[in-house]
Scaffold this active site. Structure first.
Site, PDB file in Angstrom:
ATOM      1  N   GLU A   1     -20.266  -2.646  11.427  1.00 23.89           N
ATOM      2  CA  GLU A   1     -19.717  -2.474  12.648  1.00 23.89           C
ATOM      3  C   GLU A   1     -20.952  -1.999  13.773  1.00 23.89           C
ATOM      4  OE1 GLU A   1     -17.002   0.700  12.908  1.00 23.89           O
ATOM      5  OE2 GLU A   1     -16.811   0.747  15.022  1.00 23.89           O
TER       6      GLU A   1
ATOM      7  N   LYS B   1     -23.297   6.721  10.396  1.00 18.57           N
ATOM      8  CA  LYS B   1     -24.021   6.464  11.641  1.00 18.57           C
ATOM      9  C   LYS B   1     -23.404   7.520  12.487  1.00 18.57           C
ATOM     10  CE  LYS B   1     -22.374   2.155  11.019  1.00 18.57           C
ATOM     11  NZ  LYS B   1     -21.722   0.547  11.328  1.00 18.57           N
TER      12      LYS B   1
ATOM     13  N   ARG C   1     -20.748   3.515  -2.885  1.00 19.48           N
ATOM     14  CA  ARG C   1     -21.601   3.557  -1.642  1.00 19.48           C
ATOM     15  C   ARG C   1     -22.818   4.382  -2.357  1.00 19.48           C
ATOM     16  NH1 ARG C   1     -20.847   5.315   3.594  1.00 19.48           N
ATOM     17  NH2 ARG C   1     -19.143   3.878   3.732  1.00 19.48           N
TER      18      ARG C   1
HETATM   19  P1  ATP Z   1     -21.138   4.261   8.084  1.00 18.53           P
HETATM   20  O1  ATP Z   1     -20.120   5.626   7.758  1.00 18.53           O
HETATM   21  O2  ATP Z   1     -22.621   4.892   7.803  1.00 18.53           O
HETATM   22  O3  ATP Z   1     -20.898   4.296   9.481  1.00 18.53           O
HETATM   23  P2  ATP Z   1     -19.617   2.346   7.656  1.00 18.53           P
HETATM   24  O4  ATP Z   1     -19.100   1.947   6.218  1.00 18.53           O
HETATM   25  O5  ATP Z   1     -18.667   2.671   8.579  1.00 18.53           O
HETATM   26  O6  ATP Z   1     -20.817   3.196   7.354  1.00 18.53           O
HETATM   27  P3  ATP Z   1     -20.212  -0.571   8.408  1.00 18.53           P
HETATM   28  O7  ATP Z   1     -20.894  -0.899   9.765  1.00 18.53           O
HETATM   29  O8  ATP Z   1     -18.818  -0.548   8.660  1.00 18.53           O
HETATM   30  O9  ATP Z   1     -20.620   1.033   8.286  1.00 18.53           O
HETATM   31  O10 ATP Z   1     -20.703  -1.100   6.916  1.00 18.53           O
HETATM   32  C1  ATP Z   1     -20.956  -2.474   6.930  1.00 18.53           C
HETATM   33  C2  ATP Z   1     -21.086  -2.683   5.413  1.00 18.53           C
HETATM   34  O11 ATP Z   1     -21.999  -1.940   4.680  1.00 18.53           O
HETATM   35  C3  ATP Z   1     -19.700  -2.486   4.869  1.00 18.53           C
HETATM   36  O12 ATP Z   1     -19.206  -3.186   3.951  1.00 18.53           O
HETATM   37  C4  ATP Z   1     -19.805  -1.133   4.152  1.00 18.53           C
HETATM   38  O13 ATP Z   1     -19.048  -0.961   2.852  1.00 18.53           O
HETATM   39  C5  ATP Z   1     -21.229  -1.136   3.806  1.00 18.53           C
HETATM   40  N1  ATP Z   1     -21.975   0.069   3.679  1.00 18.53           N
HETATM   41  C6  ATP Z   1     -22.177   1.170   4.504  1.00 18.53           C
HETATM   42  N2  ATP Z   1     -22.624   2.530   4.032  1.00 18.53           N
HETATM   43  C7  ATP Z   1     -22.823   1.994   2.947  1.00 18.53           C
HETATM   44  C8  ATP Z   1     -23.629   2.688   1.995  1.00 18.53           C
HETATM   45  N3  ATP Z   1     -23.849   3.967   1.842  1.00 18.53           N
HETATM   46  N4  ATP Z   1     -23.818   2.098   0.597  1.00 18.53           N
HETATM   47  C9  ATP Z   1     -23.350   1.140   0.382  1.00 18.53           C
HETATM   48  N5  ATP Z   1     -22.818   0.306   1.387  1.00 18.53           N
HETATM   49  C10 ATP Z   1     -22.368   0.607   2.483  1.00 18.53           C
HETATM   50 MG    MG Z   2     -17.221   1.605   9.452  1.00 21.46          MG
END
Ligand code: ATP
Ligand code: MG
Length: 553
Positions: free
Chosen positions: A35, A271, A261
């Site tokens: 995102e 983020k 994760r």
């Molecule tokens: P955040 O909580 O940091 O905002 P998010 O999951 O909301 O993370 P996205 O931009 O939606 O962030 O993530 C893109 C991809 O990266 C998704 O498939 C998510 O599962 C993966 N991802 C995000 N954070 C991690 C992590 N700490 N370890 C492994 N994969 C991750």
């Molecule tokens: Mg997200």
């Protein structure tokens, strides 16, 4: 990339191998779906290496898809940084970049299909009421009074939502599933909401936006994704993922597979939290070298290969855990130990005058750039006045101290053996100058009379060195799991940055390219900052694991 030669195996590659063997799929098609609401961090790198790595190892395809359904929080600057970071990590997406917003028209049609089938309805419960109707983990929910509105009426209402005839929050479109389900996500989840917001891709075309769970599965299916890999917190959402695809007329039904994760000690990975640090000025920006972002690690001196190696070492499992920072640091240390040229820098200088060396003379000494690999050499100017680290001199010391002691000898790295004869101090008793003599017959060889000189210290010419700013870093947080604190900002380490304004560097470092890494001998690994115009070096990592501090006497 050499990594392809020893492809990792894990429970996901096992599933893929089985799917290919059974003929369920003829190849793999994965996607990385960030995102665009912040910069990518090291956790995303895990997902990038997994998804793009599968494409690389199976000669499959991998899409980069921006999951952009939250216009208020998203930004084009984030879109651009994400593209840059993925490529910097050494990966390339197949075909055009995808945006969930490309599918807004189709998503609308699938929502209409659900309404027609009596599987979605416009609901006017207020958020408070909706919460009350939802029930709890132990109590079933209650049906909304709008649940049995006819499809015709719902179609008209949804159309009105789309046309901006309702206020934000006045109503939502919900899937009609099961208010008594033990999976909360199946209790008539919202699939569309009203937002009068400008979107970075679609402008003002839409005032209704689809929810993540509705959007993600359909986007995957439209792109022909075979294996939709996501993190464990989406385990329950898989029921909704499958429900949506089972109830609309789309052939493709990707398999969602969850993995754990990455959590890394002494940092935060969300983020939202990282954005707080940026907005509140607790760091210099998303690319502050203390940040766990790809841009921050890059500026700190991490290489793409070191991050890929880290992702390989941590592996892919379903077990949640917390990875030690030392794991990440070991990867860059191993990389730079092999690949970074050596150089000399003095961070806390004290002056040495070599009294038997001519004041006018500048002797150019040849110094190899690497102790074991052939990386060429550079010239070091050797002069009467030089700097060494203040710490490398003692008036008195026991035998364990293998550096310079008054009345004793030490070797200057890549140069001669010197002996400390006397010192000069200021009124406060600080040493200002150490007067030495050098043995002209010790360049590249031991003293002829068999004297043993054990210690070696680094130095730079006082007249020929260059001044630079060196930034030393410590952990950004004081506790291993800042996210667990009530207010994570209170756990910030106030001493995470130390600025050394006037470090003395050997002259060859003036030509260092931005992001170029070096081992400053006996100090650690450093790289030239990629942003500041003035000569600045960032400490990447120490020579040894700083958390297993070795008494280096
Ligand atoms: P955040 O909580 O940091 O905002 P998010 O999951 O909301 O993370 P996205 O931009 O939606 O962030 O993530 C893109 C991809 O990266 C998704 O498939 C998510 O599962 C993966 N991802 C995000 N954070 C991690 C992590 N700490 N370890 C492994 N994969 C991750
Ligand atoms: Mg997200």
């Amino acid at each position: 990339m050499a990594e392809a030669e020893n492809r990792p195996t894990n429970f996901i590659t096992n599933i893929i191998d089985a799917d290919l063997a059974s003929g369920k799929h003829g190849g793999t098609h994965t996607r990385f779906p960030p995102e665009p609401n912040g910069y990518l961090h090291i956790g995303h790198a895990k997902s990038i290496c997994l998804n793009f790595g599968i494409a690389r190892d199976y000669q499959g395809l991998c899409n980069l898809r921006f999951d952009d359904t939250n216009p208020e929080k998203e930004d084009l600057d984030y879109v651009n940084s994400i593209k840059e970071d993925v490529q910097w990590l050494g990966f390339n997406w197949d075909g055009e970049i995808c945006y969930s917003s490309n599918y807004f028209d189709k998503l609308y049609e699938y929502a209409v299909e659900l309404i027609n089938k009596g599987l979605a309805y416009v609901c006017f419960l207020s958020p408070e009421q909706a919460r009350e109707y939802r029930g709890t983990l132990t109590e079933p929910g209650k049906n909304s009074p709008h649940r049995d509105t006819s499809p015709e009426e719902n179609l008209a209402l949804f159309e009105k939502m789309k046309n901006g005839e309702f206020k934000e929050g006045e109503c939502v479109l919900r899937a009609k599933i099961d208010m008594a389900s033990s999976f909360m996500v199946l209790r008539d989840p919202i699939i569309y909401r009203i937002r009068f917001a400008h979107h970075h891709q679609t402008g003002d075309k839409w005032c209704i936006y689809p929810m993540y769970d509705f959007t993600h599965c359909i986007s995957d299916a439209l792109e022909g994704i075979t294996h939709s890999l996501c993190t464990l917190e989406f385990q329950d959402n898989r029921r909704l993922y499958d429900w949506v695809l089972d109830n609309i007329s789309l052939e493709c039904h990707p398999q969602q597979i969850e993995f754990s994760r990455l959590n890394l000690e002494y940092t935060v990975m969300s983020k939202r939290k990282l954005n707080d640090l940026v907005v509140n000025g607790q760091v210099e920006g998303w690319d502050d070298p203390r940040m766990p972002t790809i841009a921050g690690l890059r500026r700190r001196g991490y290489t793409p290969a070191s991050i890929r190696e880290f992702c390989k070492r941590i592996g892919i499992t379903k077990q949640d855990n917390m990875v030690e920072m030392g794991m990440l640091e070991a990867c860059i240390r191993d990389d730079l130990n092999e690949n970074a040229p050596r150089a000399m820098a003095v961070l806390d200088p004290v002056k040495i005058v070599i009294e038997n060396f001519d004041a006018e003379q500048v002797e150019m000494l040849d110094a190899p750039n690497h102790p074991t690999l052939d990386m060429g050499s550079r010239q070091l100017p050797f002069t009467r006045e030089i700097y060494i680290e203040r710490d490398d001199f003692r008036v008195e010391a026991n035998k364990k101290f293998k550096r310079l002691v008054l009345g004793k000898e030490v070797r200057l790295r890549n140069a001669y053996v010197i002996k400390a004869e006397r010192i000069e101090e200021d009124d406060a008793g600080n040493i200002t100058t150490i007067y030495c003599t050098y043995d002209a017959d010790t360049l590249g060889k031991n003293p002829a009379d068999g004297r043993k000189v054990k210690g070696v210290i680094h130095w730079v010419s006082a007249s020929h060195c260059i001044d630079a700013e060196v930034r030393q870093y410590d952990r950004l947080f004081n506790v291993p799991n800042p996210a667990a604190a009530e207010d994570f900002a209170t756990t910030l380490n106030p001493e995470s940055l130390e600025i050394i304004a006037n470090a003395k560097l050997e002259p060859s470092l003036a030509d260092a390219a931005p992001e170029q890494g070096f081992q400053f001998e006996r100090l650690g690994y450093y790289c030239r900052d990629n942003k500041r115009d003035t000569l600045t070096f960032n400490q990447t990592v120490g020579l040894r694991d700083s958390w297993a501090k070795i008494e280096n006497a």
